[in-house]
Design a protein around this motif. Structure first.
Motif, mmCIF file in Angstrom:
data_model
loop_
_atom_site.group_PDB
_atom_site.id
_atom_site.type_symbol
_atom_site.label_atom_id
_atom_site.label_comp_id
_atom_site.label_asym_id
_atom_site.label_seq_id
_atom_site.Cartn_x
_atom_site.Cartn_y
_atom_site.Cartn_z
ATOM 1 N N PRO A 152 0.829 -26.505 11.974
ATOM 2 C CA PRO A 152 0.056 -27.257 12.971
ATOM 3 C C PRO A 152 -0.340 -26.419 14.188
ATOM 4 C CG PRO A 152 2.349 -27.962 12.997
ATOM 5 C CD PRO A 152 2.186 -27.042 11.826
ATOM 6 N N SER A 183 6.493 -24.970 11.746
ATOM 7 C CA SER A 183 5.642 -25.285 12.897
ATOM 8 C C SER A 183 4.382 -24.419 12.947
ATOM 9 C CB SER A 183 6.431 -25.116 14.193
ATOM 10 O OG SER A 183 6.766 -23.748 14.394
ATOM 11 N N TYR A 207 -1.139 -17.557 8.794
ATOM 12 C CA TYR A 207 -1.718 -18.629 9.613
ATOM 13 C C TYR A 207 -2.238 -18.107 10.947
ATOM 14 C CZ TYR A 207 0.197 -22.002 6.300
ATOM 15 O OH TYR A 207 0.490 -22.702 5.174
ATOM 16 N N ALA A 237 -3.878 -29.776 10.881
ATOM 17 C CA ALA A 237 -2.957 -29.881 12.020
ATOM 18 C C ALA A 237 -2.193 -31.201 11.986
ATOM 19 C CB ALA A 237 -3.722 -29.746 13.331
ATOM 20 N N VAL A 238 -2.901 -32.280 11.709
ATOM 21 C CA VAL A 238 -2.256 -33.596 11.654
ATOM 22 C C VAL A 238 -1.247 -33.642 10.504
ATOM 23 C CG1 VAL A 238 -2.664 -36.057 11.186
ATOM 24 C CG2 VAL A 238 -4.134 -34.819 12.788
ATOM 25 N N THR A 239 -1.651 -33.170 9.340
ATOM 26 C CA THR A 239 -0.757 -33.148 8.176
ATOM 27 C C THR A 239 0.435 -32.235 8.436
ATOM 28 O OG1 THR A 239 -2.649 -33.547 6.748
ATOM 29 C CG2 THR A 239 -0.653 -32.761 5.691
ATOM 30 N N GLY A 240 0.174 -31.076 9.021
ATOM 31 C CA GLY A 240 1.259 -30.150 9.345
ATOM 32 C C GLY A 240 2.249 -30.757 10.324
ATOM 33 N N TRP A 241 1.737 -31.476 11.309
ATOM 34 C CA TRP A 241 2.606 -32.160 12.283
ATOM 35 C C TRP A 241 3.466 -33.211 11.583
ATOM 36 C CZ3 TRP A 241 4.371 -30.954 16.759
ATOM 37 C CH2 TRP A 241 4.952 -31.909 17.584
ATOM 38 N N GLN A 242 2.875 -33.936 10.637
ATOM 39 C CA GLN A 242 3.640 -34.928 9.878
ATOM 40 C C GLN A 242 4.743 -34.260 9.062
ATOM 41 O OE1 GLN A 242 0.445 -36.787 7.694
ATOM 42 N NE2 GLN A 242 0.028 -38.282 9.312
ATOM 43 N N SER A 291 -3.230 -24.149 13.224
ATOM 44 C CA SER A 291 -4.425 -24.972 13.007
ATOM 45 C C SER A 291 -5.091 -25.321 14.332
ATOM 46 C CB SER A 291 -4.064 -26.251 12.248
ATOM 47 O OG SER A 291 -3.614 -25.948 10.957
ATOM 48 N N VAL A 292 -4.291 -25.679 15.318
ATOM 49 C CA VAL A 292 -4.842 -25.972 16.649
ATOM 50 C C VAL A 292 -5.458 -24.713 17.253
ATOM 51 C CG1 VAL A 292 -4.218 -26.637 19.014
ATOM 52 C CG2 VAL A 292 -3.350 -27.960 17.079
#
Length: 187
Positions: A136, A133, A59, A105-110, A139-140
């Motif tokens: 997300p 972690s 990642y 990022a959103v999915t990873g945060w969820q 991804s950011v």
């Protein structure tokens, strides 16, 4: 523009440090795991920690590749368009890439939130939220890398086109590759 270049270079260096630390961490885990098996007393956490370290390296390495403009792309196809068409095609590609990583990022945060209270199987003191972690966060970092490179993408799309890193890796320029293809077609 100089400030943006300085910021982009600093960001790339930060990602390089993160990737090197990840590589050293993975190498250390593999060496410790190998040595523990060699002496006949393997650690139970080795496999799980190594696979998580490899995921982190993947990642964060992808974010570094984005910062350097060396991630998966099709520069030869984009370069085939005239500059007036090349710019919208390149911007569409950037928009799709950024949208994908926003979604990731959103999915990873969820996922990180869902894993609250869960731990690694072999190292119960390590939270799965921490291990997961990377998705997300990286991804950011990928999105930031893409945004920092956007002025360069626009400049290349308007100008001579994009550098094909695969051709560059084998020592060919795009012109040399097309001359080589034309030469082999006439033989």
């Amino acid at each position: 523009m100089k400030t943006l270049n300085t910021l982009r270079d600093g960001f790339s260096r930060l990602l390089e440090v993160i990737v090197v630390i990840n590589m050293l961490m993975l190498a250390g885990i593999v060496i410790v795991g190998f040595l523990s098996r060699l002496v006949g007393s393997p650690f139970t956490w080795y496999d799980e920690a190594a696979s998580i370290s490899l995921a982190w390296l993947t990642y964060y390495g992808a974010a570094l590749a984005a910062a350097k403009g060396a991630h998966i792309a099709c520069p030869s196809i984009v370069n085939a368009f005239p500059p007036k068409v090349r710019l919208p095609v390149a911007l569409m590609g950037e928009a799709v890439t950024i949208a994908f990583f926003v979604l990731l990022a959103v999915t990873g945060w969820q996922v990180v939130h869902i894993l609250a209270g869960s731990t690694m199987i072999s190292l119960t003191s390590v939270s799965l939220q921490f291990t997961q972690s990377a998705l997300p966060i990286a991804s950011v970092l990928f999105i930031v890398a893409e945004l920092l490179r956007l002025p360069e993408v626009i400049r290349q799309a308007r100008g001579e086109g994009f550098v094909d890193h695969e051709l560059e890796e084998v020592g060919l320029s795009p012109n040399m590759a097309s001359q080589s293809d034309a030469g082999s077609a006439t033989r």
